[in-house]
Write an enzyme that holds these catalytic residues in place. Structure first.
Site, PDB file in Angstrom:
ATOM      1  N   TYR A 143       0.825  -1.209   0.000  1.00  0.00           N
ATOM      2  CA  TYR A 143       0.000   0.000   0.000  1.00  0.00           C
ATOM      3  C   TYR A 143       0.864   1.265   0.000  1.00  0.00           C
ATOM      4  O   TYR A 143       0.431   2.306  -0.462  1.00  0.00           O
ATOM      5  CB  TYR A 143      -0.912   0.026   1.237  1.00  0.00           C
ATOM      6  CG  TYR A 143      -2.259  -0.624   1.043  1.00  0.00           C
ATOM      7  CD1 TYR A 143      -2.362  -1.963   0.667  1.00  0.00           C
ATOM      8  CD2 TYR A 143      -3.433   0.094   1.248  1.00  0.00           C
ATOM      9  CE1 TYR A 143      -3.586  -2.553   0.506  1.00  0.00           C
ATOM     10  CE2 TYR A 143      -4.668  -0.500   1.089  1.00  0.00           C
ATOM     11  CZ  TYR A 143      -4.745  -1.825   0.712  1.00  0.00           C
ATOM     12  OH  TYR A 143      -5.974  -2.414   0.563  1.00  0.00           O
ATOM     13  N   LYS A 194       3.215 -15.090   1.838  1.00  0.00           N
ATOM     14  CA  LYS A 194       3.539 -15.933   0.678  1.00  0.00           C
ATOM     15  C   LYS A 194       5.053 -16.097   0.654  1.00  0.00           C
ATOM     16  O   LYS A 194       5.728 -15.618  -0.257  1.00  0.00           O
ATOM     17  CB  LYS A 194       3.026 -15.267  -0.607  1.00  0.00           C
ATOM     18  CG  LYS A 194       1.524 -15.371  -0.799  1.00  0.00           C
ATOM     19  CD  LYS A 194       1.055 -16.744  -1.302  1.00  0.00           C
ATOM     20  CE  LYS A 194       1.488 -16.976  -2.737  1.00  0.00           C
ATOM     21  NZ  LYS A 194       1.121 -18.354  -3.180  1.00  0.00           N
ATOM     22  N   ASP A 227      -2.817 -17.809   0.364  1.00  0.00           N
ATOM     23  CA  ASP A 227      -3.823 -18.412  -0.523  1.00  0.00           C
ATOM     24  C   ASP A 227      -4.487 -19.608   0.154  1.00  0.00           C
ATOM     25  O   ASP A 227      -5.704 -19.800   0.077  1.00  0.00           O
ATOM     26  CB  ASP A 227      -3.211 -18.804  -1.881  1.00  0.00           C
ATOM     27  CG  ASP A 227      -1.963 -19.672  -1.766  1.00  0.00           C
ATOM     28  OD1 ASP A 227      -1.372 -19.759  -0.668  1.00  0.00           O
ATOM     29  OD2 ASP A 227      -1.579 -20.290  -2.776  1.00  0.00           O
ATOM     30  N   ASP A 251      -6.469  -7.082   3.845  1.00  0.00           N
ATOM     31  CA  ASP A 251      -7.605  -6.414   3.189  1.00  0.00           C
ATOM     32  C   ASP A 251      -8.520  -7.466   2.564  1.00  0.00           C
ATOM     33  O   ASP A 251      -9.735  -7.464   2.752  1.00  0.00           O
ATOM     34  CB  ASP A 251      -7.063  -5.456   2.123  1.00  0.00           C
ATOM     35  CG  ASP A 251      -8.175  -4.707   1.416  1.00  0.00           C
ATOM     36  OD1 ASP A 251      -9.106  -4.242   2.093  1.00  0.00           O
ATOM     37  OD2 ASP A 251      -8.112  -4.606   0.173  1.00  0.00           O
ATOM     38  N   ASP A 255     -12.332  -9.137   4.028  1.00  0.00           N
ATOM     39  CA  ASP A 255     -13.581  -9.085   3.250  1.00  0.00           C
ATOM     40  C   ASP A 255     -14.173 -10.486   3.129  1.00  0.00           C
ATOM     41  O   ASP A 255     -15.376 -10.686   3.249  1.00  0.00           O
ATOM     42  CB  ASP A 255     -13.328  -8.532   1.834  1.00  0.00           C
ATOM     43  CG  ASP A 255     -13.665  -7.057   1.713  1.00  0.00           C
ATOM     44  OD1 ASP A 255     -13.428  -6.328   2.703  1.00  0.00           O
ATOM     45  OD2 ASP A 255     -14.165  -6.634   0.652  1.00  0.00           O
TER      46      ASP A 255
HETATM   47  C1  IPM Z   1     -10.535  -1.173   3.715  1.00  0.00           C
HETATM   48  C2  IPM Z   1     -10.739  -0.506   2.383  1.00  0.00           C
HETATM   49  C3  IPM Z   1      -9.572   0.436   2.123  1.00  0.00           C
HETATM   50  C4  IPM Z   1      -8.313  -0.400   2.029  1.00  0.00           C
HETATM   51  C5  IPM Z   1      -9.720   1.341   0.900  1.00  0.00           C
HETATM   52  C6  IPM Z   1     -11.036   2.095   0.904  1.00  0.00           C
HETATM   53  C7  IPM Z   1      -8.575   2.292   0.792  1.00  0.00           C
HETATM   54  O1  IPM Z   1     -10.900  -1.455   1.389  1.00  0.00           O
HETATM   55  O2  IPM Z   1     -10.430  -0.465   4.729  1.00  0.00           O
HETATM   56  O3  IPM Z   1     -10.494  -2.403   3.763  1.00  0.00           O
HETATM   57  O4  IPM Z   1      -8.001  -0.970   0.968  1.00  0.00           O
HETATM   58  O5  IPM Z   1      -7.623  -0.494   3.039  1.00  0.00           O
HETATM   59 MN    MN Z   2     -10.967  -3.509   2.103  1.00  0.00          MN
END
Ligand code: IPM
Ligand code: MN
Length: 370
Positions: A143, A194, A227, A251, A255
């Site tokens: 990032y 990884k 993975d 990240d 999710d």
């Molecule tokens: C998160 C989001 C952010 C990230 C974006 C909006 C910059 O996806 O907080 O998970 O990638 O960290």
């Molecule tokens: Mn995210």
């Protein structure tokens, strides 16, 4: 004498302001029940900040954030700002506040409330009782690594570049957070990288192992390729207690984990910095979901992730564990009673608006004796 906590609230874009409104109502309820006082400053971040200040995070906002005991954030982003230059995009505001406050540890708990078992895309028995804590490194890795950019090569080909870097200090501090959390939970950490492909992953594995050997050998540590972890999360999610991983893998894995709990609208997060010499830790709390432009302004967004983020704030910044537990219980009670927002698809349930869900949770909070 009651305590006064300084809070900076940044509702942001999309559904951010809608869900944050419910949190501010809850804050008043917490003040009444606990005697604590919150001194709230409101400001903008993301697209809203661009519209007001011409930048997704104004220096003045950052200053207030540094002076606050905690920051509550809604969400950033939306197509209105899609055409802006990269450095002015809403997401840059979020990345900058994380970086400038040095919020290196992002805690993303994925818990499946009893009443939500059927909303998960996995079989009920796989997610019932699920309680995972993902610790995502938040201020390093690909990032922020340099070099980065888009360049044009001599033959005219365009090339995008991002760089994954991690140093020992960055790995040690996030590993310590994961081990500390594990000690208060089921005492198990899975570290993901990884290292079969990336040198930064080799270093990650070696340094997590070193911290474990020297400081936390009472905790069970397992290494897993990222993975494989993604696969294991949907195969048998309850095998995990604490997962510690880098910025990008964290990240993605968080999710994925959110859907185990039924909806992305349920997941809170805490981003923590180092404890300073005054025993103070900078912290920012935000829902894991984004600004959800497709449903913004309709009053149907689920405020639970934002509300649970405030509960995390009470726990991690203000040591108000009882009030935090009360909020979690209130959410569980409301869901158990069959109240859902539109994202929490279930049978025979009435869908509440954002505001109605907020009101139900506050009502449930007030009816729990302290
Ligand atoms: C998160 C989001 C952010 C990230 C974006 C909006 C910059 O996806 O907080 O998970 O990638 O960290
Ligand atoms: Mn995210």
């Amino acid at each position: 004498m009651s305590k006064i906590f300084k809070l900076l609230i940044l509702p942001g874009d999309g559904i951010g302001p809608e869900v944050m409104t419910e949190v501010t109502k809850l804050i008043s309820a917490v003040e009444k029940s606990s005697g604590a006082k919150f001194e709230i400053t409101y400001d903008d971040i993301g697209g809203a900040a661009y519209d007001r200040y011409g930048t997704p995070l104004a220096d003045s906002t950052l200053e207030v954030a540094k002076q606050s005991h905690a920051v509550l954030l809604g969400a950033v982003g939306g197509e209105k700002w899609d055409d802006l230059e990269f450095s002015l995009k809403p997401e840059q505001g979020l990345l900058r506040i994380r970086k400038e406050l040095e919020l290196f540890a992002n805690l993303r708990p994925a818990m499946c409330f009893e009443s939500m078992v059927d909303a998960s895309s996995l079989k009920p028995e796989l997610v019932a009782g699920l309680d995972i804590m993902i610790v995502r490194e938040l201020t390093g890795g690909i990032y922020f690594g340099k070099p980065r950019g888009i360049e044009t090569l001599a033959d005219g080909t365009r090339q995008g570049v991002n760089t994954q870097t991690y140093n020992t200090k960055e790995i040690h501090r996030v590993a310590r957070i994961a081990f500390e959390l594990a000690r208060k939970r089921d005492n198990r950490v899975v570290s993901c990288e990884k290292s079969n492909v990336m040198e930064s992953g080799i270093l990650w594995r070696e340094e997590v192992t070193a911290i474990h050997t020297n400081e936390y050998n009472d905790v069970e540590l397992t290494h897993m390729y990222a993975d494989n972890c993604a696969m294991q999360l949907v195969r048998n999610p309850k095998q995990f207690d604490v997962i510690v991983t880098d910025n990008l893998f964290g990240d993605i894995l968080s999710d994925e984990a959110s859907m185990l709990t039924g909806s992305l609208g349920m997941l809170p997060s805490a981003s923590l910095g180092e404890v300073d010499e005054n025993n103070f830790r900078k912290a920012l709390y935000e829902p894991v979901h984004g600004s959800a432009p497709d449903i913004a302004g309709q009053g149907i967004a689920n405020p639970i992730a934002c509300i649970l983020s405030f509960a995390m704030c009470l726990k991690y910044s203000f040591e108000m564990n009882d009030e935090a537990d009360k909020i979690n219980d209130a959410v569980n009670n409301v869901l158990t009673s069959g109240y859902k927002t539109k994202d929490l698809i279930g049978n025979n349930e009435q869908n509440l608006s954002t505001q109605q869900m907020g009101d139900k949770i506050i009502e449930a909070f007030n009816s729990i004796g302290s």
